[in-house]
Write a protein that holds these residues in place. Structure first.
Motif, PDB file in Angstrom:
ATOM      1  N   THR A  86       0.830  -1.208   0.000  1.00  0.00           N
ATOM      2  CA  THR A  86       0.000   0.000   0.000  1.00  0.00           C
ATOM      3  C   THR A  86       0.862   1.255   0.000  1.00  0.00           C
ATOM      4  OG1 THR A  86      -1.758  -1.165   1.190  1.00  0.00           O
ATOM      5  CG2 THR A  86      -1.812   1.241   1.239  1.00  0.00           C
ATOM      6  N   ARG A 135     -11.883  -0.070   4.274  1.00  0.00           N
ATOM      7  CA  ARG A 135     -12.344   0.572   3.041  1.00  0.00           C
ATOM      8  C   ARG A 135     -12.179   2.076   3.112  1.00  0.00           C
ATOM      9  NH1 ARG A 135     -16.210  -3.249   4.232  1.00  0.00           N
ATOM     10  NH2 ARG A 135     -17.544  -1.660   5.143  1.00  0.00           N
ATOM     11  N   GLN A 145      -9.743   5.498   2.169  1.00  0.00           N
ATOM     12  CA  GLN A 145      -9.374   5.993   0.840  1.00  0.00           C
ATOM     13  C   GLN A 145      -8.493   4.970   0.138  1.00  0.00           C
ATOM     14  OE1 GLN A 145      -7.596   9.873   0.753  1.00  0.00           O
ATOM     15  NE2 GLN A 145      -8.010  10.145  -1.420  1.00  0.00           N
ATOM     16  N   SER A 146      -8.941   4.496  -1.002  1.00  0.00           N
ATOM     17  CA  SER A 146      -8.219   3.473  -1.738  1.00  0.00           C
ATOM     18  C   SER A 146      -7.052   4.081  -2.498  1.00  0.00           C
ATOM     19  CB  SER A 146      -9.157   2.775  -2.719  1.00  0.00           C
ATOM     20  OG  SER A 146      -8.444   1.955  -3.609  1.00  0.00           O
ATOM     21  N   ARG A 199      -6.160   3.281  -5.389  1.00  0.00           N
ATOM     22  CA  ARG A 199      -6.605   3.494  -6.771  1.00  0.00           C
ATOM     23  C   ARG A 199      -7.316   4.827  -6.946  1.00  0.00           C
ATOM     24  NH1 ARG A 199      -8.225  -1.769  -5.820  1.00  0.00           N
ATOM     25  NH2 ARG A 199     -10.374  -1.046  -5.580  1.00  0.00           N
ATOM     26  N   ASP A 200      -7.875   5.370  -5.864  1.00  0.00           N
ATOM     27  CA  ASP A 200      -8.642   6.615  -5.954  1.00  0.00           C
ATOM     28  C   ASP A 200      -7.800   7.852  -5.650  1.00  0.00           C
ATOM     29  OD1 ASP A 200     -10.881   5.063  -6.480  1.00  0.00           O
ATOM     30  OD2 ASP A 200     -11.405   4.906  -4.347  1.00  0.00           O
TER      31      ASP A 200
END
Length: 318
Positions: free
Chosen positions: A64, A202, A204-205, A207-208
């Motif tokens: 991550t 879940r 802030q991802s 990917r976002d």
């Protein structure tokens, strides 16, 4: 990290790179919960044009952190899962014969990216681990007698499982020395872990995440960090630290001149992150454990981290 203090970044000024750096840190802190020291060490490593090794067990956020850095900095990102059957050509690329043109065409491997995540690097064979050496040191790949430059900027962020895990091969000293810093994430604190539980992981991802910087801004920040002033007494302090490692009875060998140059570079980057134009001893002390820990080998049972803390305590300040 224990004992670290962080000077707030300055208010936005006429230097857009510093503003972008501050926004990057704020965004990374929202994704990598409760690890401000490790986040800043990782960003300082990139500002100093170095490669980062993240050591820890699975599931604590190593991947991550790597992905969040790439997304935040607006850089191309590639991930390679290192396994026992991974070959150097799988990483670097290979030339393939084209019968129509009667010539070889090079098919670039995943190393041709700005940020390469070498996931679980110590699960690969020494031959494949060594294939990264030229890329990390020279920022190029040689294949078929041709040298091909890698993108600029280019960084390797490698993750490593503990040596006691099944199927791991320890990195040789020459490979370890190519990593500017080593960080360990560890378990989250109670507050960060509770937030993970309440959100079900879940938040802030990665990917976002929006890109806060781009390659041009990062290159400008690197150039500015290189200009941070290091005084004569500060250089004396660096030499005293190096000498302390070379003559310590509990160490087999001390820091090399190349490691000392790396210490200066990352100390400048750390000072830059604090919004200062001059390196202070506290900047050196903040990065020294992460720089020296993987380069020093204890001669006895004492943990190398304890030895490093003794050296920092006993070395006189300028």
């Amino acid at each position: 990290m224990p004992g670290m203090t962080f000077t707030p970044m300055p208010a936005p000024s006429s230097m857009p790179t510093l503003t972008a750096i501050r926004r990057s840190l704020e965004q990374l802190d929202r994704v990598i919960l409760g690890k401000p020291g490790q986040v800043r060490l990782a960003l300082a490593c990139i500002l100093a044009r170095g490669h980062l090794l993240i050591e820890d067990q699975p599931g604590v956020g190593k991947t991550t952190l790597a992905g969040a850095l790439a997304r935040t900095l607006g850089l191309d990102f590639g991930r390679v899962q290192f396994t026992a059957d991974l070959l150097p050509a799988d990483l670097l690329g290979v030339s393939i014969w084209d019968s129509e043109t009667r010539s070889f065409h090079f098919h670039a491997g995943p190393v041709f990216t700005s940020v390469l995540l070498a996931d679980e690097i110590n699960r690969a064979t020494p031959k494949t681990q060594g294939a990264l050496l030229e890329a990390m040191e020279e920022r190029q790949v040689s294949e078929g007698g041709v040298s091909r430059p890698l993108p600029d900027p280019f960084f390797v962020i490698a993750t490593q499982n503990p040596a006691a895990f099944v199927g791991t091969s320890p990195l040789p000293e020459a490979q370890l020395d190519r990593f500017l810093l080593t960080v360990t994430l560890g378990y989250p604190d109670a507050r960060a872990e509770r937030e993970l539980l309440e959100t079900g992981g879940r938040g802030q991802s990665v990917r976002d995440l929006p890109a806060v910087m781009d390659a041009a801004t990062l290159l400008a920040a690197q150039a500015e960090a290189e200009q941070v002033h290091a005084s004569g007494p500060l250089l004396d302090y660096l030499q005293l630290l190096a000498a302390a490692t070379r003559h310590h009875p509990d160490l087999d060998a001390g820091l090399s001149p190349r490691a000392l140059l790396a210490l200066l570079a990352v100390s400048r980057a750390w000072a830059y992150l604090q919004g200062r134009a001059m390196v202070l001893p506290e900047d050196v002390q903040a990065v020294f454990p992460a720089l020296a820990g993987h380069r020093l080998t204890p001669a006895g049972p004492r943990p190398v981290r304890d030895i490093i803390l003794d050296i920092l305590r006993d070395t006189p300040l300028p």
